[in-house]
Design an enzyme around this catalytic site. Structure first.
Site, PDB file in Angstrom:
ATOM      1  N   ASP A  33     -17.606  -6.180  24.956  1.00  0.00           N
ATOM      2  CA  ASP A  33     -17.689  -5.248  23.832  1.00  0.00           C
ATOM      3  C   ASP A  33     -16.672  -5.670  22.779  1.00  0.00           C
ATOM      4  OD1 ASP A  33     -18.781  -2.036  23.547  1.00  0.00           O
ATOM      5  OD2 ASP A  33     -17.187  -2.725  22.194  1.00  0.00           O
ATOM      6  N   ASN A  90     -24.906   5.625  27.000  1.00  0.00           N
ATOM      7  CA  ASN A  90     -25.025   6.593  25.911  1.00  0.00           C
ATOM      8  C   ASN A  90     -26.483   6.619  25.476  1.00  0.00           C
ATOM      9  OD1 ASN A  90     -22.339   7.402  25.725  1.00  0.00           O
ATOM     10  ND2 ASN A  90     -21.798   5.612  24.504  1.00  0.00           N
ATOM     11  N   GLY A  96     -23.618   9.913  21.003  1.00  0.00           N
ATOM     12  CA  GLY A  96     -22.951   8.972  20.103  1.00  0.00           C
ATOM     13  C   GLY A  96     -23.517   7.564  20.206  1.00  0.00           C
ATOM     14  N   HIS A 101     -30.607  -0.191  21.145  1.00  0.00           N
ATOM     15  CA  HIS A 101     -31.138  -1.132  22.137  1.00  0.00           C
ATOM     16  C   HIS A 101     -30.421  -0.776  23.433  1.00  0.00           C
ATOM     17  CE1 HIS A 101     -32.711  -5.258  23.362  1.00  0.00           C
ATOM     18  NE2 HIS A 101     -31.899  -4.926  24.369  1.00  0.00           N
ATOM     19  N   HIS A 103     -28.319  -0.275  26.532  1.00  0.00           N
ATOM     20  CA  HIS A 103     -27.153  -1.017  27.021  1.00  0.00           C
ATOM     21  C   HIS A 103     -26.376  -0.178  28.015  1.00  0.00           C
ATOM     22  CE1 HIS A 103     -26.124   1.047  23.233  1.00  0.00           C
ATOM     23  NE2 HIS A 103     -24.923   1.247  23.743  1.00  0.00           N
ATOM     24  N   HIS A 105     -22.669   0.292  29.554  1.00  0.00           N
ATOM     25  CA  HIS A 105     -21.254  -0.048  29.392  1.00  0.00           C
ATOM     26  C   HIS A 105     -20.645  -0.170  30.788  1.00  0.00           C
ATOM     27  CE1 HIS A 105     -20.701   1.294  25.058  1.00  0.00           C
ATOM     28  NE2 HIS A 105     -21.770   2.020  25.357  1.00  0.00           N
TER      29      HIS A 105
END
Ligand code: AMP
Length: 117
Positions: A33, A90, A96, A101, A103, A105
């Site tokens: 990230d 998310n 938020g 696309h 993802h 985390h």
């Protein structure tokens, strides 16, 4: 949310902008990230064009669905996270979610606080 082919992760997949890859296979790309919220902060994205998990589960092939989750675990394995990790998806406006696309985390590398991401 409909899929926007100009989103930043689509551009990464098309090699239009660089990324710090930590793992890649036929189904996923995992990269650091750009604005890490923990000592280790890696994003895992499917190579197919899916906005979120629901989109992948409803419209992805069984191989893509299987490959996405296995790709997350392969990334975790590559990162050697012996002390554990947090996995966050998310999804939608209230979460938020900034990039439309799908993802995951992966947050790790330190004791995470309850509000981290
Ligand atoms: P989310 O808020 O769940 O949509 O998370 C999007 C994440 O993408 C944020 O943590 C951003 O820091 C990260 N991000 C945005 N652009 C890039 C980029 N070019 N390379 C790596 N990470 C990015």
């Amino acid at each position: 949310m409909s899929y926007d082919t100009n989103n930043i992760f689509a551009k990464i997949l098309r090699h239009e902008i660089p990324n710090a890859t930590v793992y890649e296979d036929d189904f996923v790309l995992a990269f650091k990230d750009i604005n890490p919220k923990a000592k280790i902060h890696v994003l895992v994205i499917p190579k197919g064009s899916y906005v979120d998990l629901q989109d992948l589960i409803e419209h992805g092939t069984p191989a893509e669905i299987d490959g996405f989750f296995k790709g997350i675990l392969a990334t975790v394995s590559t990162l050697q996270l012996a002390n554990g990790y947090r996995l966050v998806f998310n999804t939608g406006k209230d979460s938020g979610q900034e990039v439309p696309h799908l993802h995951a985390h992966i947050l790790a590398g330190e004791k995470l606080c309850s509000h981290q991401l």
